[in-house]
Design a protein around this motif. Structure first.
Motif, PDB file in Angstrom:
ATOM      1  N   PHE A 113       1.029 -12.396  -0.906  1.00 59.03           N
ATOM      2  CA  PHE A 113      -0.078 -11.892  -1.723  1.00 59.03           C
ATOM      3  C   PHE A 113      -0.178 -10.369  -1.692  1.00 59.03           C
ATOM      4  N   LEU A 114       0.949  -9.695  -1.494  1.00 57.39           N
ATOM      5  CA  LEU A 114       0.969  -8.237  -1.423  1.00 57.39           C
ATOM      6  C   LEU A 114       1.518  -7.639  -2.708  1.00 57.39           C
ATOM      7  N   VAL A 115       0.818  -6.640  -3.217  1.00 53.58           N
ATOM      8  CA  VAL A 115       1.288  -5.901  -4.381  1.00 53.58           C
ATOM      9  C   VAL A 115       1.375  -4.423  -4.019  1.00 53.58           C
ATOM     10  N   VAL A 116       2.349  -3.742  -4.614  1.00 51.38           N
ATOM     11  CA  VAL A 116       2.440  -2.295  -4.458  1.00 51.38           C
ATOM     12  C   VAL A 116       1.335  -1.723  -5.331  1.00 51.38           C
ATOM     13  N   SER A 117       0.401  -1.061  -4.714  1.00 51.44           N
ATOM     14  CA  SER A 117      -0.850  -0.673  -5.373  1.00 51.44           C
ATOM     15  C   SER A 117      -0.675   0.253  -6.561  1.00 51.44           C
ATOM     16  N   ASN A 118       0.322   1.120  -6.531  1.00 50.37           N
ATOM     17  CA  ASN A 118       0.522   2.029  -7.651  1.00 50.37           C
ATOM     18  C   ASN A 118       1.574   1.516  -8.624  1.00 50.37           C
ATOM     19  N   GLY A 119       1.897   0.224  -8.563  1.00 48.31           N
ATOM     20  CA  GLY A 119       2.884  -0.372  -9.459  1.00 48.31           C
ATOM     21  C   GLY A 119       4.293  -0.084  -8.980  1.00 48.31           C
ATOM     22  N   ILE A 120       4.681   1.150  -9.081  1.00 48.15           N
ATOM     23  CA  ILE A 120       5.946   1.621  -8.501  1.00 48.15           C
ATOM     24  C   ILE A 120       5.677   2.982  -7.867  1.00 48.15           C
ATOM     25  N   GLY A 121       6.478   3.307  -6.894  1.00 44.64           N
ATOM     26  CA  GLY A 121       6.397   4.638  -6.302  1.00 44.64           C
ATOM     27  C   GLY A 121       7.505   5.502  -6.869  1.00 44.64           C
ATOM     28  N   VAL A 122       7.216   6.762  -7.082  1.00 43.36           N
ATOM     29  CA  VAL A 122       8.216   7.704  -7.579  1.00 43.36           C
ATOM     30  C   VAL A 122       8.419   8.769  -6.504  1.00 43.36           C
TER      31      VAL A 122
END
Length: 168
Positions: free
Chosen positions: A94-103
């Protein structure tokens, strides 16, 4: 001459950190591991507590949790490292990368503030807190080229680390 790759940040040199690697021959992403044990609290548990009290405290708790990797990345000036979630994280943890993707920009490497240490930010949409253990695979990095517009103006030199451009 080095083209692109990974190094361990100074603070983690003695911590038995593994450099990211691809799991299979044709994998696009390099698997990143957690450099420390971290608990990602459930957003629901925090939201339910909001009904009964201090909203400012809850807002602070609802912020994504940064998980250290102990890794920095070097690459060409016309490349960036994209940090993406592992496909199993939302399904199993149930974990999501909060900013969608990291750059991760090329000038983040060896910056003055944090040496280019890569963190992955997570939110937990499950009902229970999730414990990440040191060495757990938590995300993947993919080196990608990028293009610049014809009207490109010369930008400023990076002064800080994570989220340092502070442009609004």
């Amino acid at each position: 001459m080095k083209k692109r790759g990974f190094e361990i940040v100074t603070a983690y040199q003695k911590e038995e950190i593994n450099l990211p690697k691809r799991a299979t021959t044709h994998a696009a992403g390099y698997d990143f591991e957690a450099a420390a044990d971290v608990v990602i609290p459930s957003i629901w548990k925090q939201l339910f507590s909001r009904v009964n009290g201090d909203n400012s405290k809850t807002e602070k708790q609802l912020k994504p949790i940064l998980v250290p990797t102990g890794i920095k990345a070097y690459m060409g000036e016309d490349e960036y490292l994209q940090i993406a979630n592992r496909s199993s994280n939302p399904l199993k943890r149930f974990l999501v990368v909060s900013n969608g993707i990291g750059v991760i920009d090329s000038d983040y490497y060896n910056n003055e503030e944090n040496e280019g240490h890569i963190f992955i930010q997570f939110s937990n949409f499950g009902l229970r807190d999730i414990s990440i253990k040191k060495g757990d695979r938590i995300g993947q990095g993919i080196f990608l080229p990028f293009l610049k517009a014809d009207q490109e103006e010369k930008g400023e030199k990076r002064k800080g680390g994570f989220g340092s451009s502070d442009k609004k």
